[in-house]
Write a protein that holds these residues in place. Sequence first.
Motif, mmCIF file in Angstrom:
data_model
loop_
_atom_site.group_PDB
_atom_site.id
_atom_site.type_symbol
_atom_site.label_atom_id
_atom_site.label_comp_id
_atom_site.label_asym_id
_atom_site.label_seq_id
_atom_site.Cartn_x
_atom_site.Cartn_y
_atom_site.Cartn_z
ATOM 1 N N GLY A 1 0.775 -1.225 0.000
ATOM 2 C CA GLY A 1 0.000 0.000 0.000
ATOM 3 C C GLY A 1 0.808 1.277 0.000
ATOM 4 N N SER A 2 2.111 1.208 0.287
ATOM 5 C CA SER A 2 2.941 2.409 0.249
ATOM 6 C C SER A 2 3.321 2.766 -1.188
ATOM 7 C CB SER A 2 4.213 2.208 1.067
ATOM 8 O OG SER A 2 3.916 2.111 2.443
ATOM 9 N N LEU A 3 3.635 4.027 -1.397
ATOM 10 C CA LEU A 3 4.066 4.477 -2.714
ATOM 11 C C LEU A 3 5.529 4.115 -2.955
ATOM 12 C CD1 LEU A 3 2.557 8.084 -2.930
ATOM 13 C CD2 LEU A 3 1.591 5.957 -3.791
ATOM 14 N N PRO A 4 5.917 3.987 -4.222
ATOM 15 C CA PRO A 4 7.343 3.887 -4.528
ATOM 16 C C PRO A 4 8.016 5.232 -4.271
ATOM 17 C CG PRO A 4 6.080 4.073 -6.554
ATOM 18 C CD PRO A 4 5.080 3.958 -5.431
ATOM 19 N N TYR A 5 9.331 5.193 -4.165
ATOM 20 C CA TYR A 5 10.124 6.415 -4.019
ATOM 21 C C TYR A 5 11.054 6.546 -5.219
ATOM 22 C CZ TYR A 5 9.195 8.495 0.570
ATOM 23 O OH TYR A 5 8.635 9.176 1.631
ATOM 24 N N GLU A 6 11.145 7.748 -5.746
ATOM 25 C CA GLU A 6 12.093 8.019 -6.820
ATOM 26 C C GLU A 6 13.449 8.370 -6.226
ATOM 27 O OE1 GLU A 6 12.856 10.914 -10.707
ATOM 28 O OE2 GLU A 6 11.048 11.189 -9.462
ATOM 29 N N VAL A 7 14.526 7.847 -6.840
ATOM 30 C CA VAL A 7 15.882 8.230 -6.466
ATOM 31 C C VAL A 7 16.608 8.671 -7.724
ATOM 32 C CG1 VAL A 7 15.937 6.645 -4.500
ATOM 33 C CG2 VAL A 7 16.805 5.874 -6.717
ATOM 34 N N ASP A 8 17.689 9.426 -7.545
ATOM 35 C CA ASP A 8 18.410 9.926 -8.703
ATOM 36 C C ASP A 8 19.543 8.981 -9.099
ATOM 37 O OD1 ASP A 8 20.591 10.438 -7.006
ATOM 38 O OD2 ASP A 8 20.165 12.583 -6.861
ATOM 39 N N ALA A 9 20.353 9.393 -10.063
ATOM 40 C CA ALA A 9 21.393 8.525 -10.610
ATOM 41 C C ALA A 9 22.461 8.172 -9.588
ATOM 42 C CB ALA A 9 22.037 9.191 -11.827
ATOM 43 N N GLU A 10 22.576 8.965 -8.525
ATOM 44 C CA GLU A 10 23.554 8.687 -7.479
ATOM 45 C C GLU A 10 22.896 8.137 -6.224
ATOM 46 O OE1 GLU A 10 25.929 12.202 -7.022
ATOM 47 O OE2 GLU A 10 27.090 11.724 -8.816
ATOM 48 N N LEU A 11 21.646 7.670 -6.367
ATOM 49 C CA LEU A 11 20.881 6.969 -5.339
ATOM 50 C C LEU A 11 20.374 7.873 -4.224
ATOM 51 C CD1 LEU A 11 22.937 3.651 -5.017
ATOM 52 C CD2 LEU A 11 21.286 4.343 -6.771
ATOM 53 N N ASP A 12 20.423 9.164 -4.414
ATOM 54 C CA ASP A 12 19.848 10.080 -3.441
ATOM 55 C C ASP A 12 18.345 10.196 -3.683
ATOM 56 O OD1 ASP A 12 22.292 10.716 -2.157
ATOM 57 O OD2 ASP A 12 22.789 12.094 -3.798
ATOM 58 N N THR A 13 17.584 10.309 -2.606
ATOM 59 C CA THR A 13 16.134 10.282 -2.693
ATOM 60 C C THR A 13 15.579 11.580 -3.265
ATOM 61 O OG1 THR A 13 16.031 8.801 -0.778
ATOM 62 C CG2 THR A 13 14.009 9.942 -1.375
ATOM 63 N N VAL A 14 14.679 11.438 -4.235
ATOM 64 C CA VAL A 14 13.955 12.575 -4.795
ATOM 65 C C VAL A 14 12.647 12.775 -4.036
ATOM 66 C CG1 VAL A 14 12.842 13.508 -6.866
ATOM 67 C CG2 VAL A 14 15.012 12.234 -7.055
ATOM 68 N N GLY A 15 11.908 11.655 -3.797
ATOM 69 C CA GLY A 15 10.671 11.735 -3.027
ATOM 70 C C GLY A 15 9.687 10.679 -3.463
ATOM 71 N N PRO A 16 8.547 10.556 -2.751
ATOM 72 C CA PRO A 16 7.525 9.579 -3.141
ATOM 73 C C PRO A 16 6.971 9.906 -4.514
ATOM 74 C CG PRO A 16 6.702 11.072 -1.441
ATOM 75 C CD PRO A 16 8.161 11.345 -1.587
ATOM 76 N N PHE A 17 6.550 8.858 -5.221
ATOM 77 C CA PHE A 17 6.179 9.022 -6.628
ATOM 78 C C PHE A 17 4.844 8.336 -6.884
ATOM 79 C CE2 PHE A 17 6.501 7.750 -11.165
ATOM 80 C CZ PHE A 17 6.602 9.013 -11.727
ATOM 81 N N ASP A 18 3.904 9.056 -7.521
ATOM 82 C CA ASP A 18 2.567 8.494 -7.779
ATOM 83 C C ASP A 18 2.178 8.579 -9.251
ATOM 84 O OD1 ASP A 18 2.120 11.198 -8.070
ATOM 85 O OD2 ASP A 18 0.503 11.325 -6.603
ATOM 86 N N PHE A 19 3.165 8.586 -10.138
ATOM 87 C CA PHE A 19 2.907 8.569 -11.580
ATOM 88 C C PHE A 19 1.989 9.726 -11.987
ATOM 89 C CE2 PHE A 19 4.164 4.298 -10.457
ATOM 90 C CZ PHE A 19 5.080 3.964 -11.455
ATOM 91 N N ALA A 20 2.421 10.923 -11.618
ATOM 92 C CA ALA A 20 1.699 12.160 -11.962
ATOM 93 C C ALA A 20 0.266 12.138 -11.459
ATOM 94 C CB ALA A 20 1.739 12.395 -13.477
ATOM 95 N N GLY A 21 0.073 11.574 -10.255
ATOM 96 C CA GLY A 21 -1.244 11.557 -9.643
ATOM 97 C C GLY A 21 -2.182 10.499 -10.179
ATOM 98 N N THR A 22 -1.704 9.606 -11.062
ATOM 99 C CA THR A 22 -2.591 8.605 -11.666
ATOM 100 C C THR A 22 -2.583 7.267 -10.929
ATOM 101 O OG1 THR A 22 -0.879 7.805 -13.196
ATOM 102 C CG2 THR A 22 -2.261 9.647 -13.932
ATOM 103 N N LEU A 23 -1.691 7.084 -9.956
ATOM 104 C CA LEU A 23 -1.636 5.819 -9.213
ATOM 105 C C LEU A 23 -2.775 5.808 -8.209
ATOM 106 C CD1 LEU A 23 0.056 3.211 -8.836
ATOM 107 C CD2 LEU A 23 1.313 4.423 -7.044
ATOM 108 N N PRO A 24 -3.698 4.837 -8.286
ATOM 109 C CA PRO A 24 -4.888 4.875 -7.424
ATOM 110 C C PRO A 24 -4.618 4.478 -5.981
ATOM 111 C CG PRO A 24 -4.946 2.918 -8.804
ATOM 112 C CD PRO A 24 -3.767 3.742 -9.265
ATOM 113 N N GLY A 25 -3.532 3.774 -5.714
ATOM 114 C CA GLY A 25 -3.192 3.363 -4.359
ATOM 115 C C GLY A 25 -1.694 3.210 -4.234
#
Length: 453
Positions: free
Chosen positions: A118-142
């Motif tokens: 039920g948790s969202l995925p998290y986006e990270v950058d090329a050097e593995l630093d966290t960008v933040g939670p990611f919901d596919f531009a608001g289209t992820l329903p859960g």
Amino acid sequence: MRGLFAPVKEETTAYEMAVTGRIPEELDGRYVRNGPNPLGVDDPAAYHWFSGDGMLHGVRLRGGRAEWYRNRWVRSDAMAMRLGEKILHGPRHLDMDFAPNSHVTRFAGRLLALVEGGSLPYEVDAELDTVGPFDFAGTLPGGLAAHTTIDPDTEELHCVAYCWAWPYVQYLVVGTDGRVRRRVDVPVDGRPMMHDFSLTERHVLLYDLPVVFNPGGVGVGPSFPYVWEPGRPARLGVLPREGQAADVRWLEIDPCFVFHPMNAYETEDGSGRIVVHLVRYERLFAKGRTGPDGAPPVLERWTVDLRAGRVHRERLDERPVELPRVDPRRLTLPHRYGYAVLESADSDLRAARFPGIERMGCGLVKYDLERGTSEVRRFTSQGGVGEAVFVPAGPDAAEDDGWLLAYVHAPERDATDLVILAARDITGEPVARVHLPVRVPVGFHGNWIPDRE
């Protein structure tokens, strides 16, 4: 919390690691693996390995060199607070927030750390630093899922997501534009753990099995509230890719649990059958929360006969294995080869060194599923062999023409090597060993992230 499972306490950045052998010039990218690595545990007796905060471990390869190694915690709100950092904020599902610890994949130009439940995925950058939670531009329903499959033909992402807090099971398809384009809500009784799924050219396979959410289960600590439910039917759901929930055919199977299928595909003889290779457990969490009960997990072939409404099981190996993988270009398609981690069968060693842990990886197995043969590469009886990821030598290379990459514990250094094996000869000497400066704890899944797709 001990031995090879013990979390590391610091983030490390190292450059230009020593290498034994020669790194192939064709390997231009990053090998990244995810796994649990709690920064602090309030009650170690209640801690379950599956519940630790996620940490990514990555090695950058380019020009025959190991340019860097990095390990980075995924910065959920709680993790950022523990580290004394600014909270990133971002979207949430049901106010749930967790540092994903299960997998990592690249899709639509983004590198995503994944977890189920039920948790969202998290986006990270090329050097593995966290960008933040990611919901596919608001289209992820859960939430999303621990395991996703990118169709090699359409390049779309598929998964089956479930949530224990607000029970649902959803088949999701994300288009190459990074937006969810399809959602099918599948009614399922209770709250089963649906860790993975299988995808073929025309069907989605759903594993509705007797491991269910039950926070009050006997012997189950508060941090991992799943138990084996005796008497619950086990069934395999077959959903046409473009079908709706009413189109799912549920086929009864013997009680079991499946964490990880290897691959699934439609047969080419016109019979309408589906073949699935997977690792099967007889029971899971029946006697406690620490792991398998009874017989070890083994590789099986399931043949799904939709006309007869039956599933035929065939055991392919008696050895305990887990974490099966294939050439990613063969996902959803017939495949000849598969790879898995060989687990230690030395119960005395496990009990003495790692109480509560059932099995540890001691080697890798390459299966020739066409000939019914296998080859084994053993590393160390002390364990610490991680999942092997196949990287093809080129876009048009043969199915086993490439390399296997895996983290392997080096006991003489109490550290870890990134081992590169020639997939056509896994019993030979490694093509290269990248000597990391630290130990990588036993973890879950990873992927090769090429610089050029």
